[in-house]
Design a protein around this motif. Structure first.
Motif, short mmCIF file in Angstrom:
data_model
loop_
_atom_site.label_atom_id
_atom_site.label_comp_id
_atom_site.label_asym_id
_atom_site.label_seq_id
_atom_site.Cartn_x
_atom_site.Cartn_y
_atom_site.Cartn_z
N ARG A 250 1.66 15.38 -12.92
CA ARG A 250 2.11 16.23 -11.82
C ARG A 250 3.16 15.59 -10.93
N GLY A 251 3.73 14.46 -11.39
CA GLY A 251 4.85 13.87 -10.67
C GLY A 251 4.48 13.14 -9.40
N ILE A 252 3.24 12.64 -9.31
CA ILE A 252 2.80 11.93 -8.11
C ILE A 252 2.80 10.42 -8.34
N ILE A 253 2.99 9.99 -9.57
CA ILE A 253 2.80 8.57 -9.91
C ILE A 253 3.78 7.66 -9.18
N GLY A 254 5.01 8.14 -8.94
CA GLY A 254 5.99 7.31 -8.24
C GLY A 254 5.55 6.97 -6.83
N PRO A 255 5.31 7.98 -5.97
CA PRO A 255 4.84 7.69 -4.61
C PRO A 255 3.52 6.93 -4.59
N LEU A 256 2.61 7.24 -5.52
CA LEU A 256 1.33 6.53 -5.58
C LEU A 256 1.55 5.05 -5.90
N SER A 257 2.38 4.77 -6.87
CA SER A 257 2.64 3.39 -7.27
C SER A 257 3.31 2.60 -6.13
N GLN A 258 4.24 3.25 -5.45
CA GLN A 258 4.91 2.56 -4.34
C GLN A 258 3.94 2.26 -3.20
N LEU A 259 3.03 3.19 -2.91
CA LEU A 259 2.01 2.96 -1.89
C LEU A 259 1.13 1.76 -2.26
N LEU A 260 0.68 1.73 -3.52
CA LEU A 260 -0.20 0.65 -3.96
C LEU A 260 0.51 -0.70 -3.96
N LEU A 261 1.76 -0.72 -4.41
CA LEU A 261 2.49 -1.99 -4.43
C LEU A 261 2.72 -2.50 -3.02
N ARG A 262 3.03 -1.61 -2.10
CA ARG A 262 3.23 -2.06 -0.72
C ARG A 262 1.94 -2.65 -0.15
N LYS A 263 0.84 -1.95 -0.33
CA LYS A 263 -0.43 -2.45 0.19
C LYS A 263 -0.84 -3.74 -0.51
N ALA A 264 -0.62 -3.81 -1.82
CA ALA A 264 -1.03 -5.00 -2.58
C ALA A 264 -0.22 -6.22 -2.18
N THR A 265 1.08 -6.07 -2.00
CA THR A 265 1.90 -7.22 -1.63
C THR A 265 1.64 -7.64 -0.18
N GLU A 266 1.33 -6.69 0.68
CA GLU A 266 0.95 -7.05 2.05
C GLU A 266 -0.32 -7.89 2.06
N ALA A 267 -1.28 -7.54 1.20
CA ALA A 267 -2.52 -8.30 1.12
C ALA A 267 -2.29 -9.66 0.47
N LEU A 299 9.31 -5.26 -2.04
CA LEU A 299 9.15 -6.71 -1.91
C LEU A 299 9.91 -7.23 -0.70
N GLU A 300 11.11 -6.71 -0.48
CA GLU A 300 11.90 -7.13 0.68
C GLU A 300 11.21 -6.71 1.98
N ARG A 301 10.66 -5.49 1.96
CA ARG A 301 10.00 -4.98 3.17
C ARG A 301 8.75 -5.79 3.52
N THR A 302 7.98 -6.18 2.51
CA THR A 302 6.73 -6.90 2.77
C THR A 302 6.90 -8.41 2.79
N GLY A 303 8.08 -8.88 2.40
CA GLY A 303 8.32 -10.32 2.40
C GLY A 303 7.60 -11.06 1.29
N PHE A 304 7.33 -10.37 0.18
CA PHE A 304 6.62 -11.00 -0.94
C PHE A 304 7.61 -11.57 -1.94
N ASP A 305 7.39 -12.80 -2.36
CA ASP A 305 8.28 -13.50 -3.27
C ASP A 305 8.26 -12.84 -4.65
N PRO A 306 9.41 -12.38 -5.17
CA PRO A 306 9.44 -11.74 -6.50
C PRO A 306 8.89 -12.65 -7.59
N ARG A 307 9.01 -13.96 -7.42
CA ARG A 307 8.54 -14.90 -8.44
C ARG A 307 7.02 -14.94 -8.52
N ARG A 308 6.34 -14.35 -7.54
CA ARG A 308 4.87 -14.27 -7.57
C ARG A 308 4.38 -12.93 -8.11
#
Length: 449
Positions: A250-267, A299-308
């Motif tokens: 249903r085309g929700i996977i993009g926004p869902l994935s971005q939400l999860l990645l943001r929360k995951a990298t913040e943690a 990654l830039e927004r959350t300050g998470f190192d791409p190498r991690r």
């Protein structure tokens, strides 16, 4: 595959509108709607059953990419000719989308007969197609619905056929599904989940959970895989195996994935710096050339190192659009992000993919790990995968480890990485911090995390 139809009589037009598909010479969407409308009208006083179906070519886009759009058009012309030749009596076929065709069988009265007709069409389309000096093969999926009542409209029939087609595509290639009452209830539930999921994503209510990945020899945690978890106030806990496919369709996977990645990298920012974060990309994200940009922006927004960060993709995802997937993989690796091939050995890919794509890691599917102690073929397959990865310079992680004996056998074979309930179940961000404090207490100042 196109979304369900939204048909309006006002768009049917009159004599000034073309009713023929210019490529195949078949009737087009409008002509098909007109024929079904007329048949429903003819049977208004005596609603004898008839069947309609939607046929979708499986894997047509990769063929377009491989042979070119002109060859793709030639194949569509051949498909149209075969389908036209297969129609008998008053039956008709039309091209209603890029690689979708609709058929009408006025004299088919049962689900069984509709299924047999659809299987015949799939078989006809499975023969090789001439593409210059080469040949190509296609399969097709079909969804059917039957007219039983005068209350049913063309729009309802085609929406039912489209729902059946979704089910057929979800079940695998070359399948036929006829719409049933049970499917209607299931479709209503899917719609409820979709609407609730859209609201949850918008409100940021889907949460990442983290499962440890360990060094099998030392049992030291080296990273975590991100897994989506969602509990709705009304629906309760919805398993990811249920809502992830719905998000895809249903085309929700993009926004869902971005939400999860943001929360995951913040943690993960507050974890020890030598731990990596593993994150899954869906097949649809591997055909979207904005995927890499979205990841880097987060990654830039959350300050998470791409190498991690380590991105996991599946063999099936690669097969959806290999050219697009290869570009996305290359772009991510250039930024320092590692890329792992997930569920190896259970998808639709081949060993050739390991030569064509550059992967940093391969994950052995749990199906092999779960049977490693009693199944000799699984043992030999795992040994072969480990030897291959050593030659290719790739790291390996075995998934689904639940017993000490499985871990010991994998170490014996030379597997260095492991993941599974033996080492920890997925946990939310706070519980993961507690896990890290316990795991690293005495070895480093974990209190700072």
């Amino acid at each position: 595959m196109q979304p369900p139809f939204n048909i309006s009589r006002s768009t049917r037009g009159g004599s000034e509108l073309a009713f023929t598909d210019p490529l195949t010479g078949l009737g087009n969407h409008r002509r098909f709607i007109d024929k079904v409308d007329r048949l429903i009208s003819d049977r208004a006083d005596d609603p004898a059953p008839f069947a309609v179906g939607i046929l979708d070519l499986d894997g047509f886009k990769p063929i377009n990419d491989l042979f070119g759009h002109r060859a793709g058009d030639d194949i569509l012309v051949q498909v149209g000719m075969r389908l036209r030749a297969a129609m008998e009596g008053q039956a008709t076929v039309a091209r209603i989308g890029a690689d979708e065709f609709a058929f009408l069988y006025p004299m088919v009265f049962s689900e069984e007969a509709a299924t047999e007709k659809a299987k015949m069409l799939i078989e006809i389309l499975s023969a090789p197609y001439d593409v210059g000096e080469r040949t190509a093969r296609l399969s097709a999926s079909v969804g059917c619905s039957l007219f039983y009542s005068g209350d049913e409209t063309t729009e309802i029939l085609l929406n039912k056929a489209e729902t059946a087609l979704y089910q057929a595509k979800r079940s695998g290639r070359g399948r036929v599904v006829v719409y049933t009452r049970e499917m209607e209830e299931a479709a209503k539930r899917v719609t409820r989940i979709e609407q609730a999921l859209r609201r949850a994503v918008s409100a940021g209510e889907v949460e990442p959970h983290f499962q440890p990945i360990v060094d099998l020899k030392t049992r030291r945690t080296v990273g975590f895989e991100t897994l989506a978890r969602w509990t709705d106030p009304d629906l309760g806990f919805v398993p990811p195996a249920v809502f992830i496919p719905i998000a895809e369709e249903r085309g929700i996977i993009g926004p869902l994935s971005q939400l999860l990645l943001r929360k995951a990298t913040e943690a993960a920012r507050s974890w020890p710096k030598d731990l990596f974060l593993s994150f899954n990309l869906s097949p649809s994200q591997l055909v979207d050339q904005n995927t890499g940009l979205h990841i880097l922006a987060i990654l830039e927004r959350t300050g998470f190192d791409p190498r991690r960060l380590e991105i996991e993709i599946t063999e099936t995802g690669l097969m959806t659009d290999p050219v697009s997937a290869e570009k996305i993989v290359s772009d991510l690796r250039r930024c320092g992000i590692r890329v792992a091939l997930d569920d190896f050995g259970t998808g639709q890919s081949s060993l050739g993919r390991l030569r064509e794509f550059q992967f940093d890691k391969l994950k052995i599917d749990r199906a092999f790990v779960s049977s490693i102690l009693e199944d000799r073929p699984s043992e030999h397959i795992i040994r072969a995968i480990l030897a291959m990865c050593e030659g290719l310079g790739m790291d390996v992680v075995a998934e689904g480890i639940e017993e000490e004996a499985q871990a010991d056998r994998l170490v014996e074979f030379g597997c260095l990485g492991g993941q599974g309930y033996l080492f920890g179940k997925p946990a939310d961000a706070d519980a993961t911090l507690g896990y890290l404090r316990d795991a690293f207490r005495g070895a480093r100042r974990v209190g700072a995390v």
